[in-house]
Design a protein around this motif. Structure first.
Motif, PDB file in Angstrom:
ATOM      1  N   LEU A   1      35.572  90.528  37.789  1.00 28.14           N
ATOM      2  CA  LEU A   1      34.584  90.340  36.722  1.00 28.14           C
ATOM      3  C   LEU A   1      35.319  89.864  35.479  1.00 28.14           C
ATOM      4  O   LEU A   1      36.208  90.553  34.971  1.00 28.14           O
ATOM      5  CB  LEU A   1      33.829  91.638  36.461  1.00 28.14           C
TER       6      LEU A   1
ATOM      7  N   TRP B   1      37.665  96.195  38.190  1.00 24.83           N
ATOM      8  CA  TRP B   1      36.860  95.113  37.607  1.00 24.83           C
ATOM      9  C   TRP B   1      37.578  93.765  37.684  1.00 24.83           C
ATOM     10  O   TRP B   1      37.251  92.841  36.964  1.00 24.83           O
ATOM     11  CB  TRP B   1      36.529  95.457  36.150  1.00 24.83           C
TER      12      TRP B   1
ATOM     13  N   THR C   1      35.865  88.301  31.556  1.00 23.08           N
ATOM     14  CA  THR C   1      35.352  88.280  30.191  1.00 23.08           C
ATOM     15  C   THR C   1      36.083  87.197  29.402  1.00 23.08           C
ATOM     16  O   THR C   1      36.623  86.264  29.984  1.00 23.08           O
ATOM     17  CB  THR C   1      35.509  89.662  29.530  1.00 23.08           C
TER      18      THR C   1
ATOM     19  N   THR D   1      28.473  95.745  31.617  1.00 19.61           N
ATOM     20  CA  THR D   1      29.336  94.615  31.299  1.00 19.61           C
ATOM     21  C   THR D   1      30.798  95.045  31.255  1.00 19.61           C
ATOM     22  O   THR D   1      31.695  94.280  31.607  1.00 19.61           O
ATOM     23  CB  THR D   1      28.909  93.980  29.963  1.00 19.61           C
TER      24      THR D   1
ATOM     25  N   LYS E   1      31.184  87.069  32.561  1.00 20.10           N
ATOM     26  CA  LYS E   1      30.247  87.556  31.548  1.00 20.10           C
ATOM     27  C   LYS E   1      29.710  86.379  30.738  1.00 20.10           C
ATOM     28  O   LYS E   1      30.449  85.474  30.354  1.00 20.10           O
ATOM     29  CB  LYS E   1      30.964  88.529  30.615  1.00 20.10           C
TER      30      LYS E   1
ATOM     31  N   LEU F   1      25.653  90.513  33.579  1.00 22.82           N
ATOM     32  CA  LEU F   1      26.855  90.695  32.773  1.00 22.82           C
ATOM     33  C   LEU F   1      26.797  89.849  31.510  1.00 22.82           C
ATOM     34  O   LEU F   1      26.750  88.618  31.580  1.00 22.82           O
ATOM     35  CB  LEU F   1      28.100  90.315  33.583  1.00 22.82           C
TER      36      LEU F   1
END
Length: 530
Positions: free
Chosen positions: A514, A511, A516, A117, A200, A132
């Protein structure tokens, strides 16, 4: 008697449908370590209670009966350096370690856990699927999505899974570099059907997790773990445990904590209260009052983390009565300047008061966690830490005082992700050791050299997969990394680029695709706050 027969299960495995999915769920370490991981326990129990999945467990030392032709093989990944065991277990199963070398006869390899993650990119070439975030909803969505394409070919399965929130398919993203050993130029999906970014998944309920199995063979023997809080409200600027898992969530006392505790204490008398900042639960005092009742007099209670300014004499006395002899707190630094810089909301007098209360409550020892190499740190800040420990020794002379110290390692998705590792850190650890020993403090440093490797993996991109395979082949020692970098010169950036360089705001991070809880813009604002 095998270790599996000694397990006390706190869930009921389901009766299976005809033709359930044969799935292997692995932990890349020994059984005693893996079965102590609450995350591993929860995922295994989730699969076990589904009637359409037949799950078998695999560890580095033992395993259950494994299916001859598994369709899915999963890994729970909690510690970066366990990657060697992932590659070893893939070879044990006769599965090519690189995803590109697998065909229709091979299972799909998936992984989840905090390492993935945070930043899955150094391992992306080894995995077909990466999950994730929190598993509460993600696991069910993953299996349900897989069922929809179970009979299709490999690429159709992966393309379909990529449309499910929280499921990252590395092979469907193309990474371009400014040059072979240069910075990343862009990260893009290879087709229009694949999302530009993967977010995520965050579970927002107030019923948090608890152990699904108790065993004397766990690293923490017979412990029953209950998650009291998730994430941390303090948001220290270096802290992955806070930023990666936002928002801060607390388990309901009546709906989650008390029922879970009552269930677990039927099979063991050892209770672990887990979370990044357990004592900041809004009803923590009520929980302590509940556990102070006479029917719990034979229960051993341990707490994973305690915020410094919540250590009262009452808490220390409770822990003493519940067979805990010491308490651990993270202060990061004895320097008020450094604590302000990292957003550690803690005053010097609160550290001193915590030690006084720990001793007054009857505890025998106190352990502090600190860090060297934080941005803008100089030798005067190290001296401030030594002075702080001297004050603790003076006000609480009966306590054994331990100072555990690590080197600052930049972590993805935090405001300090752009900083490199300070190469002066090794000398500062040595300086601390010399001076803390003089005043009777037990100093326990983490290896600076391994902190460098942790930073390498923490900030790594996909080009590291070649290096990781080489270091494994060379024996997985610190010297192996230097040898591998030398062999790959011109193909990947230098160790300094990954570990020690300060990266520029605005450059493409490994990242970048990706997502969060917080945007990069928000992280930059947090970085610039004083």
């Amino acid at each position: 008697m095998t270790v599996f027969t000694q397990e006390k299960l706190l869930f009921y495995p389901s009766q299976k449908n005809i033709n359930p999915i044969p799935l292997i769920f692995a932990f890349p370490n020994e059984y005693s370590v893996g079965i102590t991981s609450l995350g591993y326990q929860l995922v295994w129990a989730n699969f076990s209670t589904r009637n359409d999945v037949e799950v078998s467990r695999l560890f580095t030392d033992i395993h259950e009966n494994l299916p001859r032709n598994p369709e899915l093989v999963g890994f729970s990944f909690s510690w970066e350096l366990d990657y060697v065991n992932i590659l070893n277990l893939l070879e044990f199963l006769n599965i090519p370690i690189y995803a590109k070398d697998r065909n229709e006869n091979h299972p799909l390899i998936f992984g989840g856990g905090p390492v993935f993650t945070a930043n899955p990119e150094p391992f992306a070439d080894f995995f077909d699927i990466i999950l994730l975030g929190d598993g509460e909803n993600l696991l069910g969505n993953f299996i349900n999505s897989y069922q929809q394409v179970r009979q299709e070919n490999r690429i159709n399965k992966l393309t379909h899974l990529a449309k499910t929130e929280g499921i990252y398919i590395p092979s469907l993203y193309e990474i371009n570099y400014q040059q072979r050993d240069g910075k990343i130029e862009s990260i893009k999906p290879i087709n229009k059907d694949t999302p530009n970014t993967v977010e995520k998944q965050t579970y927002r309920g107030n019923v948090l997790s608890a152990s699904t199995v108790v065993t004397e063979k766990a690293a923490w023997e017979n412990i029953y773990m209950v998650e009291v809080v998730r994430s941390c409200p303090e948001m220290c600027r270096f802290c992955l445990a806070s930023y990666l898992t936002l928002p801060f969530r607390t388990a309901s006392l009546e709906a989650s904590l008390i029922p879970a505790i009552e269930k677990g204490l039927k099979v063991t008398n050892r209770l672990g209260l887990l979370g990044a900042s357990v004592t900041q639960h809004p009803e923590f005092d009520t929980l302590i009052d509940y556990l102070s009742q006479s029917q719990f007099d034979d229960i051993r209670v341990s707490i994973s983390s305690v915020r410094t300014n919540t250590i009262t004499e009452k808490l220390a006395n409770f822990l003493k009565k519940r067979d805990t002899k010491s308490i651990t707190i993270a202060i990061e630094s004895g320097s008020a300047k450094i604590r302000q810089l990292i957003n550690k909301k803690l005053e010097n007098h609160e550290i001193i008061e915590a030690a006084i209360n720990a001793q007054a409550g009857g505890l025998k020892a106190i352990k502090f966690y600190g860090m060297v190499g934080l941005p803008e740190e100089d030798l005067s800040d190290i001296d401030a830490t030594i002075d702080m420990m001297a004050q603790v020794k003076k006000v609480a002379p009966k306590l054994k005082v331990t100072f555990g110290c690590s080197t600052f390692v930049p972590k993805s998705h935090t405001p300090f992700q752009w900083f490199g590792v300070d190469s002066n850190s090794k000398k500062r650890l040595q300086y601390l050791e010399k001076n803390l020993r003089k005043i009777g403090v037990d100093f326990r440093p983490e290896s600076y050299s391994w902190s460098v490797i942790q930073a390498l993996i923490s900030r790594g991109d996909r080009r590291l997969s070649k290096l990781l395979v080489l270091t494994r082949n060379y024996g997985d020692t610190l010297g192996s990394y230097k040898r591998a970098f030398k062999e790959l010169k011109g193909e990947i950036p230098s160790l300094d680029y990954y570990v020690h360089d300060n990266w520029q705001i605005g450059e493409v991070l490994p990242w970048q695709h990706l997502k969060t809880a917080l945007t990069e813009e928000t992280l930059i604002k947090h970085l610039q706050q004083k």
